[in-house]
Design an enzyme around this catalytic site. Sequence first.
Site, PDB file in Angstrom:
ATOM      1  N   ASP A  49       0.838  -1.199   0.000  1.00  0.00           N
ATOM      2  CA  ASP A  49       0.000   0.000   0.000  1.00  0.00           C
ATOM      3  C   ASP A  49       0.876   1.253   0.000  1.00  0.00           C
ATOM      4  OD1 ASP A  49      -2.963   1.124   0.906  1.00  0.00           O
ATOM      5  OD2 ASP A  49      -1.319   2.312   1.728  1.00  0.00           O
ATOM      6  N   TYR A  54       3.037  10.075  -0.650  1.00  0.00           N
ATOM      7  CA  TYR A  54       4.131   9.508   0.132  1.00  0.00           C
ATOM      8  C   TYR A  54       5.486   9.761  -0.535  1.00  0.00           C
ATOM      9  CZ  TYR A  54       0.469   6.640   2.417  1.00  0.00           C
ATOM     10  OH  TYR A  54      -0.651   6.193   3.073  1.00  0.00           O
ATOM     11  N   LYS A  79      -2.984   5.939  -4.207  1.00  0.00           N
ATOM     12  CA  LYS A  79      -4.070   6.872  -3.888  1.00  0.00           C
ATOM     13  C   LYS A  79      -3.866   8.213  -4.581  1.00  0.00           C
ATOM     14  CE  LYS A  79      -3.698   4.877   0.757  1.00  0.00           C
ATOM     15  NZ  LYS A  79      -2.271   4.568   0.806  1.00  0.00           N
ATOM     16  N   HIS A 112      -7.547   9.586  -1.455  1.00  0.00           N
ATOM     17  CA  HIS A 112      -6.779   9.550  -0.205  1.00  0.00           C
ATOM     18  C   HIS A 112      -7.543  10.163   0.971  1.00  0.00           C
ATOM     19  CE1 HIS A 112      -2.356   9.397   1.255  1.00  0.00           C
ATOM     20  NE2 HIS A 112      -3.189   9.150   2.244  1.00  0.00           N
ATOM     21  N   LEU A 194      -1.360   0.011  14.626  1.00  0.00           N
ATOM     22  CA  LEU A 194      -0.700  -0.198  15.921  1.00  0.00           C
ATOM     23  C   LEU A 194      -0.677   1.069  16.769  1.00  0.00           C
ATOM     24  CD1 LEU A 194       2.271  -2.409  14.655  1.00  0.00           C
ATOM     25  CD2 LEU A 194       0.094  -3.155  15.631  1.00  0.00           C
ATOM     26  N   SER A 236       6.768  -0.876   8.587  1.00  0.00           N
ATOM     27  CA  SER A 236       8.055  -0.899   9.283  1.00  0.00           C
ATOM     28  C   SER A 236       9.151  -0.916   8.236  1.00  0.00           C
ATOM     29  CB  SER A 236       8.188  -2.132  10.184  1.00  0.00           C
ATOM     30  OG  SER A 236       9.444  -2.100  10.842  1.00  0.00           O
ATOM     31  N   VAL A 237      10.322  -0.390   8.579  1.00  0.00           N
ATOM     32  CA  VAL A 237      11.477  -0.524   7.701  1.00  0.00           C
ATOM     33  C   VAL A 237      12.504  -1.471   8.323  1.00  0.00           C
ATOM     34  CG1 VAL A 237      11.187   1.732   6.602  1.00  0.00           C
ATOM     35  CG2 VAL A 237      12.594   1.552   8.667  1.00  0.00           C
ATOM     36  N   ASN A 245       5.555  -8.728  12.369  1.00  0.00           N
ATOM     37  CA  ASN A 245       4.174  -8.377  12.006  1.00  0.00           C
ATOM     38  C   ASN A 245       3.546  -9.465  11.143  1.00  0.00           C
ATOM     39  OD1 ASN A 245       4.420  -5.965  13.396  1.00  0.00           O
ATOM     40  ND2 ASN A 245       4.835  -4.746  11.591  1.00  0.00           N
TER      41      ASN A 245
END
Length: 285
Positions: A49, A54, A79, A112, A194, A236-237, A245
């Site tokens: 996603d 972004y 989006k 968006h 989260l 997460s990176v 996850n």
Amino acid sequence: MTSHLHPLDVDLNDGTTIPQLGFGVWRVPDDEAQPAVEEALRVGYRLIDTAAIYGNERGVGRAIAGSGIARDDIYLTTKVWNADQGYDSTLRAYEASLKRLGVDKVDLYLIHWAAPALEKFVDTWKALVHLHEQGAVTSIGVSNFHADHLQPSIDATGVTPVLNQVECHPYLQIEQLRAWNTAHQIVTEAWSPLGSGKGLLEDPVLTEIAARRGASPAQVVLAWHIAQGNVVIPKSVTPSRIAENWAALGVHLEPEDIDAIDGLERGLRTGGNPATDSFGGDTPE
């Protein structure tokens, strides 16, 4: 090595499906998006996603192209940003996203934000309906829409979004909106699942359940989303977190666990409010 875990596919109202657990790249810089998405795909994620605003569609596209995974096996969402809302500008924005991503079409295209002050979300939805009718995009939906944005869009086109991506986590459970979505066959997809570091993962209710279930608090929250029927896209990176996850798919919660988490509602919003926020800013080139 890929994981043996597989998310359920959730049925959408247009006859297609979407993986229930995916990978989000909000606030991930373009140069970090590529290795993060590569790692997510390696672990087993197939729903990715992103969004024009972004600024990382190129990095996501590079990761997909270099993954060795067939394009048909990856579910890609992007989006249209608020600055590009309106019928013609949305059509142009979609083409620009495809170019940045390096793909012929995306699986899911979302508005968006409703951005009600712009008064353009209905025309923007009409553009998405046109793209869908032309076969230019597989499925169409919205993000950050409330019922009073959804209903006019449906009334104007006769087309119901397949999905509504909104902030949702145990501290902000949006029960009424989720019920409205369900009543209209709209899947709820949770962003910030989260709680964006607002103390959710240190909540004693969650840490106690996690200890009992042999899981991390994050895994417990993701398992709760999955039990609720939400599509969920944690970000997460960090390779260990990406894998952690994903492993939430193997966490089983008992009904009493889910009831306890249901009791954590605080109305705590960590991001913008769809009822009032329209956010400025241009789409990245």
